[in-house]
Design a protein around this motif. Structure first.
Motif, short mmCIF file in Angstrom:
data_model
loop_
_atom_site.label_atom_id
_atom_site.label_comp_id
_atom_site.label_asym_id
_atom_site.label_seq_id
_atom_site.Cartn_x
_atom_site.Cartn_y
_atom_site.Cartn_z
N LEU A 12 0.82 -1.21 0.00
CA LEU A 12 0.00 0.00 0.00
C LEU A 12 0.86 1.26 0.00
CD1 LEU A 12 -2.80 1.23 0.10
CD2 LEU A 12 -2.71 1.08 2.59
N SER A 13 1.87 1.30 0.84
CA SER A 13 2.70 2.50 0.90
C SER A 13 3.52 2.65 -0.39
CB SER A 13 3.61 2.49 2.12
OG SER A 13 4.59 1.49 2.01
N ALA A 14 3.93 1.54 -0.98
CA ALA A 14 4.68 1.63 -2.24
C ALA A 14 3.82 2.21 -3.34
CB ALA A 14 5.21 0.25 -2.63
N ARG A 15 2.54 1.80 -3.39
CA ARG A 15 1.63 2.36 -4.40
C ARG A 15 1.39 3.84 -4.16
NH1 ARG A 15 -0.90 -2.75 -3.91
NH2 ARG A 15 -2.31 -1.96 -2.33
N ARG A 16 1.24 4.22 -2.90
CA ARG A 16 1.04 5.64 -2.58
C ARG A 16 2.26 6.46 -2.97
NH1 ARG A 16 -1.38 5.30 3.46
NH2 ARG A 16 -3.44 4.54 2.91
N GLU A 17 3.43 5.95 -2.63
CA GLU A 17 4.64 6.69 -2.96
C GLU A 17 4.85 6.79 -4.46
OE1 GLU A 17 8.01 5.13 -0.88
OE2 GLU A 17 7.01 5.29 1.05
N ALA A 18 4.57 5.71 -5.18
CA ALA A 18 4.73 5.74 -6.63
C ALA A 18 3.75 6.71 -7.27
CB ALA A 18 4.55 4.34 -7.20
N SER A 19 2.50 6.68 -6.83
CA SER A 19 1.52 7.60 -7.42
C SER A 19 1.85 9.05 -7.06
CB SER A 19 0.11 7.24 -6.99
OG SER A 19 -0.05 7.41 -5.59
N CYS A 20 2.29 9.27 -5.85
CA CYS A 20 2.66 10.63 -5.43
C CYS A 20 3.85 11.12 -6.25
CB CYS A 20 3.00 10.63 -3.95
SG CYS A 20 3.38 12.25 -3.29
N ALA A 21 4.84 10.27 -6.44
CA ALA A 21 6.01 10.66 -7.22
C ALA A 21 5.64 10.94 -8.66
CB ALA A 21 7.07 9.57 -7.14
N LEU A 22 4.80 10.10 -9.25
CA LEU A 22 4.41 10.31 -10.64
C LEU A 22 3.58 11.58 -10.81
CD1 LEU A 22 3.53 6.66 -11.72
CD2 LEU A 22 5.47 8.05 -12.46
N ILE A 23 2.66 11.80 -9.91
CA ILE A 23 1.81 13.00 -10.01
C ILE A 23 2.65 14.25 -9.83
CG2 ILE A 23 -0.03 14.30 -8.88
CD1 ILE A 23 -1.35 11.52 -8.35
N HIS A 24 3.49 14.28 -8.80
CA HIS A 24 4.29 15.48 -8.55
C HIS A 24 5.32 15.71 -9.65
CE1 HIS A 24 3.23 15.35 -4.03
NE2 HIS A 24 2.33 16.00 -4.74
N THR A 25 5.96 14.63 -10.11
CA THR A 25 6.94 14.78 -11.18
C THR A 25 6.26 15.28 -12.45
OG1 THR A 25 8.29 13.02 -10.25
CG2 THR A 25 8.69 13.60 -12.54
N GLY A 26 5.13 14.70 -12.78
CA GLY A 26 4.40 15.13 -13.97
C GLY A 26 3.96 16.57 -13.88
N PHE A 27 3.50 16.99 -12.72
CA PHE A 27 3.05 18.36 -12.53
C PHE A 27 4.21 19.34 -12.65
CE2 PHE A 27 1.84 21.92 -9.65
CZ PHE A 27 0.81 22.42 -10.43
N VAL A 28 5.34 19.01 -12.04
CA VAL A 28 6.51 19.89 -12.11
C VAL A 28 7.03 19.98 -13.54
CG1 VAL A 28 8.92 20.11 -11.38
CG2 VAL A 28 7.16 19.61 -9.70
N TYR A 29 7.07 18.85 -14.25
CA TYR A 29 7.52 18.89 -15.64
C TYR A 29 6.55 19.70 -16.50
CZ TYR A 29 11.57 15.89 -15.52
OH TYR A 29 12.82 15.40 -15.30
N TYR A 30 5.27 19.59 -16.24
CA TYR A 30 4.30 20.39 -16.98
C TYR A 30 4.55 21.88 -16.74
CZ TYR A 30 0.02 22.86 -18.07
OH TYR A 30 -0.87 23.77 -18.55
N LEU A 31 4.73 22.27 -15.48
CA LEU A 31 5.00 23.67 -15.18
C LEU A 31 6.29 24.16 -15.83
CD1 LEU A 31 4.05 23.92 -11.40
CD2 LEU A 31 2.76 24.79 -13.36
N PHE A 32 7.33 23.33 -15.76
CA PHE A 32 8.61 23.73 -16.32
C PHE A 32 8.53 23.91 -17.83
CE2 PHE A 32 12.74 22.59 -18.18
CZ PHE A 32 13.51 23.62 -17.66
N PHE A 33 8.02 22.91 -18.53
CA PHE A 33 7.99 22.99 -19.99
C PHE A 33 6.96 23.99 -20.49
CE2 PHE A 33 10.12 18.85 -19.55
CZ PHE A 33 11.25 19.15 -20.27
N ASP A 34 5.92 24.21 -19.73
CA ASP A 34 4.94 25.22 -20.11
C ASP A 34 5.52 26.63 -19.97
OD1 ASP A 34 2.25 25.92 -20.95
OD2 ASP A 34 2.00 26.72 -18.91
N SER A 35 6.42 26.83 -19.02
CA SER A 35 6.99 28.15 -18.81
C SER A 35 8.18 28.45 -19.71
CB SER A 35 7.41 28.30 -17.35
OG SER A 35 8.48 27.43 -17.06
N LEU A 36 8.69 27.46 -20.44
CA LEU A 36 9.87 27.68 -21.28
C LEU A 36 9.68 28.80 -22.29
CD1 LEU A 36 11.27 24.13 -22.05
CD2 LEU A 36 12.17 25.85 -20.50
N ARG A 37 8.50 28.89 -22.86
CA ARG A 37 8.29 29.92 -23.89
C ARG A 37 8.26 31.32 -23.32
NH1 ARG A 37 3.39 26.87 -24.89
NH2 ARG A 37 2.09 27.23 -23.09
N ASN A 38 8.10 31.44 -22.00
CA ASN A 38 8.03 32.76 -21.37
C ASN A 38 9.34 33.19 -20.69
OD1 ASN A 38 5.28 32.85 -22.03
ND2 ASN A 38 4.77 31.68 -20.20
#
Length: 95
Positions: A12-38
């Motif tokens: 259970l904790s491994a699934r939580r950690e994996a989903s948390c890591a994927l969600i946060h990593t995806g969100f941060v990459y979205y913010l980073f690559f979205d801001s590149l043009r600015n």
């Protein structure tokens, strides 16, 4: 002798950690690559170089990781080099 499973090996904790890591990593990459043009190329290069150093520093704060001397030297060099990438040192060419 009974071996206890580490906390991270719990399904259970491994699934939580994996989903948390994927969600946060995806969100941060979205913010980073979205801001590149600015952002300017200087700011982008500074952010890319700072990323590994900040990751190691956050790892020391939250997990108790102790970086090696070589890692600490790298962090110092990265932060020491940031001002030179952000300041304007352009050379004007005039034929």
């Amino acid at each position: 002798m009974i071996r206890k499973r580490p906390v991270w090996a719990n399904g259970l904790s491994a699934r939580r950690e994996a989903s948390c890591a994927l969600i946060h990593t995806g969100f941060v990459y979205y913010l980073f690559f979205d801001s590149l043009r600015n952002l300017s190329a200087r700011i982008i290069s500074a952010l890319i170089f700072v990323d590994p150093a900040v990751a190691i520093l956050l790892d020391t704060v939250f997990t108790g990781f102790r970086p090696t001397v070589l890692q600490l030297a790298g962090i110092v060099l990265i932060f020491a080099g940031i001002p030179s990438t952000v300041t304007d040192t352009s050379i004007v060419y005039s034929p």
